[in-house]
Design an enzyme around this catalytic site. Structure first.
Site, mmCIF file in Angstrom:
data_model
loop_
_atom_site.group_PDB
_atom_site.id
_atom_site.type_symbol
_atom_site.label_atom_id
_atom_site.label_comp_id
_atom_site.label_asym_id
_atom_site.label_seq_id
_atom_site.Cartn_x
_atom_site.Cartn_y
_atom_site.Cartn_z
ATOM 1 N N LYS A 174 0.748 -0.922 -0.082
ATOM 2 C CA LYS A 174 -0.122 0.072 -0.174
ATOM 3 C C LYS A 174 0.630 1.771 0.314
ATOM 4 O O LYS A 174 0.502 2.184 -0.831
ATOM 5 C CB LYS A 174 -0.890 -0.093 1.372
ATOM 6 C CG LYS A 174 -1.128 1.982 1.569
ATOM 7 C CD LYS A 174 -2.653 1.137 2.729
ATOM 8 C CE LYS A 174 -1.398 0.924 3.903
ATOM 9 N NZ LYS A 174 -1.835 3.076 4.471
ATOM 10 N N ASN A 175 1.504 0.919 0.982
ATOM 11 C CA ASN A 175 2.868 2.748 1.446
ATOM 12 C C ASN A 175 4.190 2.531 -0.314
ATOM 13 O O ASN A 175 4.091 3.159 0.330
ATOM 14 C CB ASN A 175 3.637 2.655 2.460
ATOM 15 C CG ASN A 175 2.313 2.375 3.194
ATOM 16 O OD1 ASN A 175 1.235 3.103 3.257
ATOM 17 N ND2 ASN A 175 2.812 2.402 5.183
ATOM 18 N N CYS A 235 -4.242 11.829 12.743
ATOM 19 C CA CYS A 235 -5.673 11.523 12.606
ATOM 20 C C CYS A 235 -5.188 10.565 13.588
ATOM 21 O O CYS A 235 -4.694 10.546 14.869
ATOM 22 C CB CYS A 235 -4.736 10.390 11.415
ATOM 23 S SG CYS A 235 -3.439 9.225 12.044
ATOM 24 N N ARG A 260 0.091 13.934 13.392
ATOM 25 C CA ARG A 260 0.836 13.642 12.341
ATOM 26 C C ARG A 260 1.161 15.330 11.638
ATOM 27 O O ARG A 260 -0.031 15.790 10.551
ATOM 28 C CB ARG A 260 -0.042 13.143 11.118
ATOM 29 C CG ARG A 260 -0.767 12.290 12.114
ATOM 30 C CD ARG A 260 0.197 11.070 11.967
ATOM 31 N NE ARG A 260 1.033 9.826 10.101
ATOM 32 C CZ ARG A 260 0.432 9.586 10.063
ATOM 33 N NH1 ARG A 260 -0.749 8.397 10.228
ATOM 34 N NH2 ARG A 260 1.302 9.095 8.442
ATOM 35 N N ASP A 317 4.510 0.080 12.097
ATOM 36 C CA ASP A 317 3.674 -0.654 11.618
ATOM 37 C C ASP A 317 3.330 -1.522 12.058
ATOM 38 O O ASP A 317 2.419 -2.160 11.428
ATOM 39 C CB ASP A 317 3.227 0.198 9.972
ATOM 40 C CG ASP A 317 3.397 1.150 9.435
ATOM 41 O OD1 ASP A 317 3.499 1.178 8.278
ATOM 42 O OD2 ASP A 317 3.150 1.743 10.050
ATOM 43 N N ARG A 363 -8.581 -0.415 4.811
ATOM 44 C CA ARG A 363 -7.983 0.351 4.442
ATOM 45 C C ARG A 363 -6.296 -0.413 3.693
ATOM 46 O O ARG A 363 -5.728 0.177 2.512
ATOM 47 C CB ARG A 363 -7.747 2.327 5.025
ATOM 48 C CG ARG A 363 -8.289 2.361 5.618
ATOM 49 C CD ARG A 363 -8.136 3.754 6.285
ATOM 50 N NE ARG A 363 -6.562 4.051 6.280
ATOM 51 C CZ ARG A 363 -5.643 5.114 6.803
ATOM 52 N NH1 ARG A 363 -6.334 5.117 7.853
ATOM 53 N NH2 ARG A 363 -5.546 5.514 5.587
HETATM 54 C C1 EPZ Z 1 3.987 6.901 6.260
HETATM 55 O O1 EPZ Z 1 3.998 7.977 6.905
HETATM 56 C C2 EPZ Z 1 3.532 5.696 6.149
HETATM 57 N N1 EPZ Z 1 2.548 6.061 5.516
HETATM 58 C C3 EPZ Z 1 2.907 5.055 7.164
HETATM 59 O O2 EPZ Z 1 2.123 3.486 7.276
HETATM 60 C C4 EPZ Z 1 3.729 4.745 8.084
HETATM 61 O O3 EPZ Z 1 3.929 4.650 9.646
HETATM 62 C C5 EPZ Z 1 4.690 5.606 8.301
HETATM 63 O O4 EPZ Z 1 5.611 6.322 6.751
HETATM 64 C C6 EPZ Z 1 6.096 5.728 9.220
HETATM 65 O O5 EPZ Z 1 6.706 4.681 8.130
HETATM 66 C C7 EPZ Z 1 2.204 6.043 4.014
HETATM 67 O O6 EPZ Z 1 3.379 6.030 3.370
HETATM 68 C C8 EPZ Z 1 0.663 6.257 3.309
HETATM 69 P P1 EPZ Z 1 6.657 9.571 8.612
HETATM 70 P P2 EPZ Z 1 3.924 9.352 7.201
HETATM 71 O O7 EPZ Z 1 6.651 10.979 7.401
HETATM 72 O O8 EPZ Z 1 5.060 9.887 5.720
HETATM 73 C C9 EPZ Z 1 6.543 13.392 12.229
HETATM 74 C C10 EPZ Z 1 0.226 2.781 7.961
HETATM 75 O O9 EPZ Z 1 -0.146 2.218 8.715
HETATM 76 N N2 EPZ Z 1 6.231 13.583 11.250
HETATM 77 O O10 EPZ Z 1 7.584 9.257 8.487
HETATM 78 O O11 EPZ Z 1 3.272 10.063 7.519
HETATM 79 C C11 EPZ Z 1 5.197 12.537 12.205
HETATM 80 O O12 EPZ Z 1 4.318 13.118 13.142
HETATM 81 C C12 EPZ Z 1 0.884 3.790 8.254
HETATM 82 O O13 EPZ Z 1 0.588 1.669 6.140
HETATM 83 C C13 EPZ Z 1 6.760 15.768 11.813
HETATM 84 O O14 EPZ Z 1 6.391 15.704 12.758
HETATM 85 O O15 EPZ Z 1 5.410 9.150 8.230
HETATM 86 C C14 EPZ Z 1 5.295 11.225 12.800
HETATM 87 O O16 EPZ Z 1 5.357 11.076 13.362
HETATM 88 C C15 EPZ Z 1 0.512 4.655 9.504
HETATM 89 N N3 EPZ Z 1 6.939 16.131 10.745
HETATM 90 C C16 EPZ Z 1 7.171 10.901 12.110
HETATM 91 O O17 EPZ Z 1 7.430 12.513 11.612
HETATM 92 C C17 EPZ Z 1 6.621 16.929 9.167
HETATM 93 O O18 EPZ Z 1 6.444 17.073 8.225
HETATM 94 C C18 EPZ Z 1 7.465 9.708 10.998
HETATM 95 O O19 EPZ Z 1 6.404 10.408 9.692
HETATM 96 C C19 EPZ Z 1 6.303 14.799 8.676
HETATM 97 C C20 EPZ Z 1 6.438 13.575 9.691
#
Ligand code: EPZ
Length: 413
Positions: free
Chosen positions: A18-19, A112, A117, A302, A394
């Site tokens: 998915k990702n 969410c 996020r 995840d 999802r």
């Molecule tokens: C991706 O989310 C995945 N989603 C998530 O999978 C996965 O858990 C995550 O990466 C970590 O591996 C998709 O790929 C669609 P991040 P993403 O930006 O991109 C903080 C699932 O279950 N952050 O690496 O949103 C954020 O709040 C989903 O399939 C900031 O602070 O993850 C989080 O605490 C859930 N500022 C951490 O970084 C930003 O601008 C990791 O977020 C961006 C992120």
């Protein structure tokens, strides 16, 4: 509805990631002609991404098992708020649309179940590449009148989404972009493989530093999406929690480099050959000392929820530290209803394994939490009713069919 404590057995083909599919669908916006994607999972999140493509004026349809996407006629630069609210992954359209249209209006994805996020890292990077971004009333308006230009971007955290948005903005920008502390997830490599085959010039994907030389345009190609390592880890958790022996097919074992050793520590055997894994769990699992979720190649956040369900019935005490999201233990309260003995303190979960879980009515409130509750219910004695199945849909393709093909007594009502 699940009638638990049945052993699973048999083979299962693991779905496409998915990702990986979500950022690749957004990347198609940058290409001319018709893309053909193989192994794209049919999930509600993917449906939302395809509805976004169509709302922009592009064409997207499944045909003969492949996903065909043609973005030649894209004329719209704003994504309907309803669609961005429905899926956080829609934020990755920001970079692609800004690069293609020079302007994008996108509802803020919003928080969410996992926490706030924010997307501050995304916005800071796009501003460094020449974007003007204003936020008003929960709506982002981004413009890049003179086009985007390459920049040196250091990420304070290896954010997956921010890395993807920067890459999508940089592939057709004017000049070279360097990302340091980039996310290294396999899904980032898959996105870059697709973009490079479409004519992009991206170097170092999967390492900490990624360099992108901007090119004029990209042309549509066919691409096969990598298997979903989190679905694989979830199936391993289900087999581990029920003392089962199953074979996973169509996986990439190296993508599970931080996951497999945890199951082996708990007494499971994972015999990998090529793209297959013969997984065998003991009668009763041993506990795992401590699992810390980390950016790839560390243990994936995840997979934390499904693994806590296996640890809940292991012998001994397991400790989990959730370092990526500030609130990713929403499923624990529901697991306690099934009889689990778990204490939470901020980012730490202490799980005292119990001999038995007992079926109950529980409620899912996020994607991987739903998978954890299914895993726990499969191990529990008696019948469980899990509501919030839409969260499961999802990210897991026909999960109840997959599990019943392995012998589980499960029905989706
Ligand atoms: C991706 O989310 C995945 N989603 C998530 O999978 C996965 O858990 C995550 O990466 C970590 O591996 C998709 O790929 C669609 P991040 P993403 O930006 O991109 C903080 C699932 O279950 N952050 O690496 O949103 C954020 O709040 C989903 O399939 C900031 O602070 O993850 C989080 O605490 C859930 N500022 C951490 O970084 C930003 O601008 C990791 O977020 C961006 C992120």
């Amino acid at each position: 509805m699940i009638n638990g404590s049945k052993r699973l057995s048999g083979d299962v083909e693991v779905q496409g990631a998915k990702n990986s599919a979500l950022p690749i669908i957004a990347a198609a916006v940058l290409t001319k002609g018709e893309n053909v994607f193989h192994n794209c999972p049919s999930l509600s999140d993917v449906d939302v991404a395809l509805r976004i493509i169509r709302s922009l004026g592009g064409k997207a349809r499944f045909s003969g098992g492949a996903l065909l996407i043609n973005c030649d006629d894209i004329h719209n630069d704003s994504v309907p708020d309803a669609l961005t609210r429905e899926m956080r992954g829609s934020v990755v359209f920001l970079g692609a649309l800004l690069a293609r249209m020079g302007r994008v209006v996108l509802g803020l994805p919003g928080g969410c179940e996992l926490g706030a996020r924010p997307i501050d890292l995304h916005l800071r990077a796009l501003r460094l590449m020449g974007a003007e971004i204003s936020e008003r009333g929960g709506v982002l308006e981004c413009t890049a009148d003179g086009g985007l230009f390459g920049a040196d971007i250091a990420l304070s955290f290896p954010s997956v989404g921010a890395t993807e948005n920067i890459i999508l903005s940089a592939v057709t920008a004017d000049g070279t972009t360097t990302i340091t502390n980039a996310a290294r997830e396999p899904e980032i490599c898959d996105l870059c493989d697709y973009l490079n085959s479409a004519g992009a010039k991206i170097y170092g994907a999967g390492e900490g530093t990624v360099v992108i030389d901007g090119v004029k345009s990209l042309s549509a190609v066919s691409h096969t999406i990598i298997p979903d390592r989190i679905v694989a880890a979830t199936l391993m958790s289900a087999a581990a929690a029920t003392g089962s022996r199953i074979t996973l097919k169509g996986i990439i074992p190296s993508h599970l480099g931080a996951v497999t050793p945890v199951f082996e520590e708990m007494g499971c055997i994972a015999d990998c050959r090529g793209t297959e894994m013969r997984f065998c769990a003991p009668e009763r699992l041993r506990h795992t000392e401590v699992v810390r979720t980390m950016p790839y190649p560390g243990f994936p956040t995840d997979a934390q929820a499904p693994l806590t369900a296996a640890a809940a019935v292991a012998k001994g005490t397991s400790v989990f530290v959730e370092n990526i999201f500030e609130s990713r233990y929403k499923h624990i309260g529901e697991m306690i209803r099934l009889g689990a003995d778990i204490k939470i303190q901020d980012r730490v979960a202490v799980i005292n394994g119990v001999k038995r879980l007992y079926g109950a009515r529980v409620r899912a409130c996020d994607l991987r939490g739903a998978a954890a509750l299914v895993t726990a219910a499969l191990a529990a004695e008696g019948e469980s009713e899990i509501s919030g199945v839409r969260y499961l849909e999802r990210g897991y393709e026909d999960f109840e069919l997959t599990l019943s093909s392995l012998g589980a007594d499960i029905k989706k009502l």
